[in-house]
Scaffold this motif. Structure first.
Motif, short mmCIF file in Angstrom:
data_model
loop_
_atom_site.label_atom_id
_atom_site.label_comp_id
_atom_site.label_asym_id
_atom_site.label_seq_id
_atom_site.Cartn_x
_atom_site.Cartn_y
_atom_site.Cartn_z
N PRO A 1 0.83 -1.21 0.00
CA PRO A 1 0.00 0.00 0.00
C PRO A 1 0.86 1.25 0.00
CG PRO A 1 -0.82 -1.60 1.60
CD PRO A 1 0.52 -2.11 1.13
N THR A 2 0.41 2.27 -0.73
CA THR A 2 1.17 3.53 -0.80
C THR A 2 0.95 4.41 0.42
OG1 THR A 2 -0.63 4.60 -2.01
CG2 THR A 2 1.12 3.53 -3.32
N ARG A 3 -0.11 4.15 1.17
CA ARG A 3 -0.42 4.92 2.38
C ARG A 3 -0.90 3.96 3.47
NH1 ARG A 3 1.22 8.20 -0.85
NH2 ARG A 3 0.52 10.35 -1.22
N THR A 4 -0.88 4.44 4.69
CA THR A 4 -1.42 3.67 5.81
C THR A 4 -2.94 3.79 5.81
OG1 THR A 4 -1.37 5.53 7.35
CG2 THR A 4 0.65 4.18 7.16
N PRO A 5 -3.65 2.90 6.51
CA PRO A 5 -5.12 3.03 6.59
C PRO A 5 -5.56 4.39 7.13
CG PRO A 5 -4.45 0.86 7.34
CD PRO A 5 -3.18 1.64 7.12
#
Length: 204
Positions: A38-42
């Motif tokens: 994933p490119t970002r965290t949740p």
């Protein structure tokens, strides 16, 4: 350099009172490590989804004003807001709003998938025709939003699902929390949509 194509990085469903209902995060291809992650965290994706709410509201007010011109009527009838905003040189958010005020947001990674490759399984949590991003048109996202709306309608048709549990009353007390969509079938459908979509796909 590896050839990459756009892919979905995140799908989100937001309730009519701007409460988060569902989020599914998909891994993107990292050309440096040559792996999918994933490119970002949740939390970061949740903040990105929340950041689209002001754009939904601003565009709705503008298109509903008597003096607005230029294609607003078709947007209001279809609910397709097209490109909401470009987050950076890689991510862009697209939006759709149903006639009941539920919002669907798709965050697209413009370099998210290796050409000819298939991303691994994602993690899950509780305008037409204009250029929306580099190499991506707004109408490319219409099949995504049609499929998301169909999945949501099917969820509402489930007699064991109570939509009122996922709705925060307007002007409710501070701290009032609505439940998120926990249906496994709905989550599986969101994953299928995100994994299946690619530029040029016309039906999901």
């Amino acid at each position: 350099m590896a050839n990459t194509i756009p892919s979905i990085a995140c799908l989100g469903v937001i309730g009519r009172n701007n409460n988060p209902l569902h989020i599914t995060i998909f891994p993107s291809y990292d050309t440096t490590t040559q792996t999918y992650a994933p490119t970002r965290t949740p939390l970061q994706f949740s903040l990105l989804l929340s950041g689209t709410l002001d754009i939904f509201e601003a565009r709705s007010r503008h298109q509903a004003s008597p003096g607005s011109t230029g294609g607003g009527g078709s947007m209001l009838l279809s609910g397709d807001f097209g490109l909401l905003h470009a987050i950076d040189d890689r991510l862009a958010a697209y939006g759709f709003e149903t006639n009941t005020g539920v919002k669907f947001v798709a965050v697209v990674d413009m370099r998210g998938r290796l050409l000819g490759g298939r991303a691994p399984a994602p993690s899950s949590g509780g305008g037409g025709g204009g250029i929306g991003g580099v190499g991506l048109r707004d109408n490319e996202m219409k099949p995504v939003f049609r499929a998301m709306q169909t999945a949501y309608v099917r969820l509402l048709q489930n007699p064991f699902y109570d939509p009122d549990e996922t709705t925060v009353p307007a002007g409710g007390k501070t701290g009032a929390a609505a439940k998120r969509i926990t249906s496994r079938k709905f989550g599986d459908e969101m994953r299928r949509i995100g994994e299946t979509w690619a530029p040029g796909v016309t039906s999901l």
